[in-house]
Write a protein that holds these residues in place. Structure first.
Motif, PDB file in Angstrom:
ATOM      1  N   LEU A 143       0.834  -1.199   0.000  1.00  0.00           N
ATOM      2  CA  LEU A 143       0.000   0.000   0.000  1.00  0.00           C
ATOM      3  C   LEU A 143       0.866   1.245   0.000  1.00  0.00           C
ATOM      4  N   TRP A 200      -2.834  -3.704   1.178  1.00  0.00           N
ATOM      5  CA  TRP A 200      -4.258  -3.665   0.883  1.00  0.00           C
ATOM      6  C   TRP A 200      -4.652  -4.940   0.162  1.00  0.00           C
ATOM      7  N   THR A 233      -7.454  -2.076   3.865  1.00  0.00           N
ATOM      8  CA  THR A 233      -6.048  -1.756   4.080  1.00  0.00           C
ATOM      9  C   THR A 233      -5.657  -2.237   5.462  1.00  0.00           C
TER      10      THR A 233
END
Length: 284
Positions: free
Chosen positions: A27, A173, A213
């Protein structure tokens, strides 16, 4: 509600046999939270849910003020970097986790270490996908996932290893998905959800995608999940290839997984309609 899916995780479903996958991707924290043209409607829906069903949508352990405050402060700091973000000062007078959740379209759940175990420390979940937040508080990930057919068999050990190695300097994520007979975001299992449709034709079912996430917070070490829910009607699935891929993903589910996803009765009907739509785009 979107006219086309924001994400298409069904394109990544491998051929049979079915297996749950973590599907984690690195992420970029600049893209941690997602604000879009549904912001106002989703924030208002959260306000309604918290006014009517706070006991269902919000729950925390007694000793998580530090974790909740760190989460709120991190979200406020992130929002202040975005040009179109809004930080409501009224919300900041609430419990810090409640305040944080009312500022973003995502639901929030976090894990804390207690007695040598990583357990659910709390959450604000106004858009549950047919599960119950309150029953998860204080439970480990394996206990939380116990109702999910085959998931612990496939992923209990990989999930434990992932959290053992998760550090604040790397976040991730992933996507989850399902097909539901309604576009209602608030779908708890405690009887407070709006009545479901008696009969929903295949084209009126909705693809529900959840972008999660996962971050370990640097000060308290808690692990924060954000869950952003996207909905679009099946007849907005773009093109024959996507419709066929979604049909195949539904058909790949074993009976117990389809039952968990509430597709055991309608999955065949929905996948059949998708196959017909793939063959004849005029159906979409």
């Amino acid at each position: 509600m979107r006219s086309r899916p924001q994400y298409q995780p069904y394109l990544d479903v491998p051929a049979a046999p079915f297996r749950w996958r973590l599907g984690l991707r690195p992420l970029d924290l600049a893209e941690w939270l997602q604000l879009d043209d549904e912001y106002d409607s989703m924030i208002e829906r959260k306000r309604q849910v918290m006014a009517d069903h706070a006991a269902t949508a919000f729950a925390v352990l007694d000793d998580v003020d530090a974790e909740s405050t760190e989460i709120r402060d991190a979200i406020v700091a992130h929002l202040e970097t975005l040009d179109d973000a809004r930080v409501d000062p009224v919300a900041l007078d609430l419990h810090p986790l409640d305040a944080a959740a009312r500022l973003v379209q995502e639901d929030l759940v976090f894990l804390v270490e207690r007695d040598g175990r990583l357990v659910c420390g709390g959450g604000s979940v106004c858009f549950p996908n047919r599960w119950d937040l309150v029953s998860k508080i204080g439970r480990t990930m394996a206990e939380i996932h116990e109702p999910v057919a085959q998931l612990n068999d496939h992923l209990e050990a990989p999930i434990d290893r992932f959290f053992d190695r998760l550090t604040p300097d790397r976040s991730y994520w992933r996507l989850g998905w399902g097909v539901l007979d309604t576009d209602e975001l608030y779908q708890p299992t405690d009887g407070t959800a709006p009545a479901r449709p008696v009969e929903t034709p295949p084209a009126a079912h909705h693809l529900r995608v959840e972008r999660e996430t996962l971050r370990r917070m640097p000060e308290t070490g808690c692990v924060l999940f954000t869950i952003r829910t996207y909905l679009c009607p099946l007849d907005a699935v773009p093109g024959p290839d996507d419709a066929l891929a979604l049909a195949e993903a539904i058909e790949s589910m074993p009976n117990d997984v389809a039952e968990y996803k509430q597709l055991d009765r309608v999955g065949t009907v929905v996948s059949g309609w998708l196959r017909r739509a793939a063959a004849d785009p005029e159906l979409q």
